[in-house]
Design a protein around this motif. Structure first.
Motif, PDB file in Angstrom:
ATOM      1  N   THR A  41     -22.490  61.868 -22.627  1.00  0.00           N
ATOM      2  CA  THR A  41     -23.702  62.680 -22.610  1.00  0.00           C
ATOM      3  C   THR A  41     -23.662  63.691 -23.759  1.00  0.00           C
ATOM      4  O   THR A  41     -22.663  64.371 -23.951  1.00  0.00           O
ATOM      5  CB  THR A  41     -23.824  63.443 -21.282  1.00  0.00           C
ATOM      6  N   PRO A  42     -24.742  63.823 -24.534  1.00  0.00           N
ATOM      7  CA  PRO A  42     -24.751  64.834 -25.596  1.00  0.00           C
ATOM      8  C   PRO A  42     -24.874  66.236 -25.023  1.00  0.00           C
ATOM      9  O   PRO A  42     -25.550  66.445 -24.010  1.00  0.00           O
ATOM     10  CB  PRO A  42     -25.984  64.462 -26.416  1.00  0.00           C
ATOM     11  N   THR A  43     -24.223  67.173 -25.648  1.00  0.00           N
ATOM     12  CA  THR A  43     -24.292  68.557 -25.189  1.00  0.00           C
ATOM     13  C   THR A  43     -24.054  69.488 -26.364  1.00  0.00           C
ATOM     14  O   THR A  43     -23.439  69.097 -27.368  1.00  0.00           O
ATOM     15  CB  THR A  43     -23.259  68.820 -24.079  1.00  0.00           C
ATOM     16  N   VAL A  44     -24.510  70.700 -26.242  1.00  0.00           N
ATOM     17  CA  VAL A  44     -24.384  71.683 -27.316  1.00  0.00           C
ATOM     18  C   VAL A  44     -22.967  72.237 -27.351  1.00  0.00           C
ATOM     19  O   VAL A  44     -22.341  72.466 -26.304  1.00  0.00           O
ATOM     20  CB  VAL A  44     -25.403  72.829 -27.102  1.00  0.00           C
ATOM     21  N   TRP A  45     -22.446  72.425 -28.561  1.00  0.00           N
ATOM     22  CA  TRP A  45     -21.166  73.114 -28.725  1.00  0.00           C
ATOM     23  C   TRP A  45     -21.422  74.601 -28.508  1.00  0.00           C
ATOM     24  O   TRP A  45     -21.941  75.301 -29.371  1.00  0.00           O
ATOM     25  CB  TRP A  45     -20.605  72.927 -30.128  1.00  0.00           C
ATOM     26  N   GLU A  46     -21.090  75.091 -27.340  1.00  0.00           N
ATOM     27  CA  GLU A  46     -21.207  76.516 -27.075  1.00  0.00           C
ATOM     28  C   GLU A  46     -20.220  76.891 -25.980  1.00  0.00           C
ATOM     29  O   GLU A  46     -19.880  76.078 -25.132  1.00  0.00           O
ATOM     30  CB  GLU A  46     -22.626  76.903 -26.653  1.00  0.00           C
ATOM     31  N   SER A  47     -19.765  78.103 -26.030  1.00  0.00           N
ATOM     32  CA  SER A  47     -18.816  78.566 -25.030  1.00  0.00           C
ATOM     33  C   SER A  47     -19.572  79.247 -23.903  1.00  0.00           C
ATOM     34  O   SER A  47     -20.387  80.150 -24.135  1.00  0.00           O
ATOM     35  CB  SER A  47     -17.817  79.539 -25.652  1.00  0.00           C
ATOM     36  N   LEU A  48     -19.318  78.779 -22.691  1.00  0.00           N
ATOM     37  CA  LEU A  48     -19.945  79.367 -21.511  1.00  0.00           C
ATOM     38  C   LEU A  48     -19.038  80.485 -21.000  1.00  0.00           C
ATOM     39  O   LEU A  48     -17.869  80.258 -20.711  1.00  0.00           O
ATOM     40  CB  LEU A  48     -20.132  78.302 -20.441  1.00  0.00           C
ATOM     41  N   LYS A  49     -19.569  81.680 -20.886  1.00  0.00           N
ATOM     42  CA  LYS A  49     -18.798  82.826 -20.425  1.00  0.00           C
ATOM     43  C   LYS A  49     -19.009  82.982 -18.919  1.00  0.00           C
ATOM     44  O   LYS A  49     -20.119  83.226 -18.459  1.00  0.00           O
ATOM     45  CB  LYS A  49     -19.220  84.100 -21.162  1.00  0.00           C
ATOM     46  N   VAL A  50     -17.908  82.818 -18.170  1.00  0.00           N
ATOM     47  CA  VAL A  50     -17.973  82.744 -16.711  1.00  0.00           C
ATOM     48  C   VAL A  50     -17.137  83.856 -16.086  1.00  0.00           C
ATOM     49  O   VAL A  50     -16.007  84.101 -16.513  1.00  0.00           O
ATOM     50  CB  VAL A  50     -17.469  81.372 -16.217  1.00  0.00           C
ATOM     51  N   LEU A  51     -17.684  84.503 -15.055  1.00  0.00           N
ATOM     52  CA  LEU A  51     -16.962  85.545 -14.329  1.00  0.00           C
ATOM     53  C   LEU A  51     -16.876  85.170 -12.854  1.00  0.00           C
ATOM     54  O   LEU A  51     -17.902  84.942 -12.195  1.00  0.00           O
ATOM     55  CB  LEU A  51     -17.676  86.890 -14.471  1.00  0.00           C
ATOM     56  N   PHE A  52     -15.645  85.086 -12.336  1.00  0.00           N
ATOM     57  CA  PHE A  52     -15.416  84.875 -10.910  1.00  0.00           C
ATOM     58  C   PHE A  52     -15.163  86.222 -10.241  1.00  0.00           C
ATOM     59  O   PHE A  52     -14.341  87.015 -10.713  1.00  0.00           O
ATOM     60  CB  PHE A  52     -14.196  83.985 -10.682  1.00  0.00           C
TER      61      PHE A  52
END
Length: 404
Positions: free
Chosen positions: A164-175
């Protein structure tokens, strides 16, 4: 006389059979898939996508023409059923309004021959991927292919492990949670599993044993004094963290074990307060409620089995999410599937409450599938698990989120 009646009855039956056959033939008639000549050198044609929709194939060389509006396109009236477009290598540009009515398109991939797209060439929510630089007249973002993660910023895309194509980007996640989150450093597992699936995530966590969302929602929360020194509480840390930056993409909230069913009102109001604070401080952030599991130590006269307890917890999270406008990551559902179908897998520590490493791995896989819409079966990271156990957790997480 009887012979005449029999003859008439036979004629009637035969006529009914002929009519029924005609109706059947009409019902089974296959849909025709047209071909259009868009210009002297460019043609378009439909084919069946197998799901009551169309694949639109554009072939030839040259430009796809401009259209005054979406209603002037040859596929007007059926554009909403176009689920993918295949562009031939000879296509050099896409005209105005050509595919703006194709609202079912998640993305398109333009060949390297395309150098320009017009105004409203595509529906606003369609991601446009290309293999070379493309000029967009209306400022639409066109992502350029990069096999490896770019070292500098920019608009680039690549293929996930599942194609699947997807954008190169970093997802910033907080738990934000308690021991159910920090056991086995589940947030780190989430990051490692995501990386193994070709995803980029930056993971942060604020976790403390036995903490409730009520405490996390309190900006004046302080820790118990130690040697007459008042320590900073996690409620203060959450408040300061959210006010220190505005670029979290996802925040996951985990309530204390059975509190969603034993103190629902406090749970939902605290989740609401935190979501409002997130909305005030973050530019564009999705909030997920981390629906946890049933466990042996939580059973009582009300909930006699682990699946019963988990179902009640899951429903409480679902109700709360609907009330405050959040989404749910149903980890508990995956736990129940393992518990009922693979009793040989140990999900719980000796305390009958907290997750083992395999349980935390399963939780991380569910979060990956839910939050990133990513197939956990594509990750190469197995951690401390055998390949068989890791694959089992990935498969169960996939089924819990996407269905079998």
């Amino acid at each position: 006389m009887n012979g005449t009646k029999k003859s008439l009855r036979l004629v009637s039956v035969l006529a009914s059979l002929v009519l029924f056959s005609a109706l059947l033939a009409g019902c089974s008639k296959t849909e025709e898939y047209p071909t259009w000549k868009l210009s002297d050198t460019v043609t378009a044609s439909f084919s069946d996508n197998g799901k009551y929709g169309y694949i639109l194939k554009i072939e030839g060389s040259g430009a796809i023409p401009d259209y005054a509006s979406e209603h002037d396109t040859p596929w007007d009236g059926r554009a909403g059923r176009i689920t993918s477009i295949e562009f031939g290598d000879g296509i050099v540009s896409v005209g105005d309004n050509a595919f703006v009515g194709c609202a079912a398109l998640d993305y398109v991939i333009l060949p390297s021959s395309v150098t320009e797209i017009g105004t409203h060439s595509f529906y606003e929510d369609t991601s446009v991927y290309a293999y070379s630089e493309v000029e967009a007249k209306d400022g639409t973002t066109v992502y350029v292919y990069s096999e490896n993660q770019p070292s500098a910023g920019g608009d680039f895309w690549h293929f996930r492990n599942d194609g699947t194509p997807t954008v190169w980007e970093s997802l910033k996640v907080l738990f934000i949670g308690n021991s159910f989150t920090y056991y086995n450093d589940m947030p780190q597992l989430f990051g490692q599993i995501a990386s193994g699936a070709g995803e980029l995530v930056e993971v942060h966590s604020i976790v403390h044993g036995s903490y409730t969302l009520e405490k996390y929602a309190d900006p004046n929360d302080v820790a118990a004094p130690t040697d007459d020194v008042t320590m900073q509480g996690c409620g203060q840390i959450v408040d300061q963290t959210l006010r220190a930056s505005d670029d979290y993409d996802v925040v996951i909230l985990q309530e204390q074990s059975t509190r969603p069913v034993t103190n629902y009102n406090s749970f939902v109001e605290s989740a609401r307060t935190l979501k409002e604070k997130i909305g005030e401080t973050q530019k564009d952030c999705e909030v997920y409620l981390y629906a946890t599991w049933g466990f042996p130590a939580g059973l009582d006269s009300t909930y006699a089995t682990i699946p019963d307890l988990e179902a009640a917890i899951r429903q409480a999270y679902k109700n709360a999410a609907a009330e405050i406008g959040a989404s749910v990551s149903n980890v508990g559902e995956a736990f129940t599937a393992i518990y009922t179908q693979h009793s040989e897998i140990g999900l719980y520590n000796a305390d009958g409450r907290h997750p083992t490493y395999v349980g935390s791995y399963l939780a991380a896989c569910v979060h990956l599938a839910t939050i990133l819409d990513c197939d956990p079966r594509t990750t190469t990271f197995t951690g401390e698990l055998s390949e068989d156990d890791a694959k089992l957790m990935q498969n169960v997480a996939y089924e819990a989120v996407f269905g079998s």
